[in-house]
Design a protein around this motif. Structure first.
Motif, short mmCIF file in Angstrom:
data_model
loop_
_atom_site.label_atom_id
_atom_site.label_comp_id
_atom_site.label_asym_id
_atom_site.label_seq_id
_atom_site.Cartn_x
_atom_site.Cartn_y
_atom_site.Cartn_z
N TYR A 219 3.31 -2.66 4.95
CA TYR A 219 2.14 -3.12 4.20
C TYR A 219 2.00 -4.64 4.16
N LYS A 220 2.85 -5.32 4.95
CA LYS A 220 2.78 -6.78 5.06
C LYS A 220 2.75 -7.42 3.67
N LEU A 221 3.74 -7.07 2.88
CA LEU A 221 3.76 -7.49 1.48
C LEU A 221 4.17 -8.94 1.28
N LYS A 243 -3.56 -5.03 -0.29
CA LYS A 243 -3.22 -5.34 1.09
C LYS A 243 -3.98 -4.47 2.08
N ARG A 244 -4.29 -3.24 1.69
CA ARG A 244 -4.97 -2.31 2.60
C ARG A 244 -6.47 -2.24 2.36
#
Length: 316
Positions: A219-221, A243-244
């Motif tokens: 989720y590229k946190l 993020k999404r």
């Protein structure tokens, strides 16, 4: 969170298995390698008691490779049981099922004594895909929705090897709540039987403790793993929603959409290879469930006594 799902066709499946098992030599129980104990049906164990059993940890390609051996050891330590792990879409390892059954019932060979096998499992565990792989034909309908197979099917795998497929079946009452959460997250439970946001948060609660790095990557946190692990479950779902792009008008977060994203990512393997329980964890959950059941039975017994005393006083 209490999750229960036992629709009418599962009652019919239970009766069908009870009848079929009389003529069966070996039972194959297909399990989800990501939840090897939670996907084991205690009702099936009761119905097939006394029959040699091959436990197949299916979808091993989606499970944590470091955890699968412990589960194989756990099942192989049981009498009358063998356990293997496979990916049902792989033709070569799928054929290992036939040899596994031969080892459990070595006297069943040839046309005079053909091997008769029953394959069982919870919904959406991959039985139909496996059968299609074994038979090299599209014998069974497949899909990602629980409960697609609705009637028994007979498949001839070899001249002296007959396999009966049955619809996926859960059990009337899931007493281990952690198992219910995992079954729902995996897609084994009908969508109308649970709240997707609650199931997604329960899933994230486990993943953030054991697979935080996978969450960060998926989720590229852009936060340290320790920080992700320290977040509250709802905070983590909020972060994933942002993020999404699960945002509605006015900047409100669409947590339902975010939950669907998380559950879909688990089922497809997009999060990464995860196993949602260890033998020790499951043993602790089961012990706690049995303790709660004993307390519940004690309360019921006390209530019956009170009701009986009240009835006697009323009748005097």
């Amino acid at each position: 969170m209490s999750i229960q799902w036992f629709p009418g066709h599962m009652h019919l499946t239970r009766k069908a298995i009870g009848q079929r098992i009389k003529d069966i030599d070996v039972v194959i129980e297909l399990l989800d390698a990501r939840l090897p104990a939670s996907s084991a049906n205690p009702l099936l164990a009761e119905l097939t008691e006394g029959r040699p059993t091959l436990k197949v940890l299916n979808k091993q390609d989606l499970a944590d490779a470091a955890r699968t051996p412990a589960w194989l050891d756990w099942y192989n330590a049981r009498p009358g049981t063998r356990a293997i792990a496979l990916d049902a879409s792989d033709t070569a390892p799928a054929r290992r099922l036939i040899e596994g059954c031969r080892q459990l019932a070595p006297t069943r060979r040839g046309m005079a004594r053909p091997m008769r096998v029953l394959i069982v499992g919870v919904p959406n565990v991959g039985k139909s895909t496996l059968i299609n792989t074994l038979s090299a034909r599209r014998e069974a309908r497949t899909g990602d929705e629980a409960g697609i197979t609705r009637q028994e099917q007979r498949i001839v795998l070899d001249d002296d090897f007959y396999l009966w497929d049955t619809p996926g079946m859960l059990w009337p009452r899931i007493v281990v709540p952690e198992s219910g959460e995992r079954l729902a997250a995996s897609g084994a439970v009908g969508r109308n039987a649970y709240d997707e946001e609650e199931v997604a948060m329960a899933l994230l609660a486990y993943l953030k403790q054991h697979y935080a790095a996978l969450l960060v990557a998926r989720y590229k946190l852009a936060r340290p793993e320790a920080e992700i692990a320290a977040l509250h479950d709802d905070e983590l779902l909020d972060l994933i929603a942002r993020k999404r792009g699960a945002v509605m008008s006015g900047g409100r977060l669409n947590l339902q959409k975010a939950a669907e994203i998380v559950l879909t990512d688990l089922r497809s393997g997009s999060i990464g290879r995860v196993t949602l329980e260890t033998p020790d964890e499951y043993a602790a959950w089961l012990a706690a469930a049995h303790e709660r059941e004993a307390e519940r039975a004690e309360r019921r017994a006390e209530q019956r006594k009170r009701d009986e005393r009240r009835a006697r006083r009323t009748g005097e």
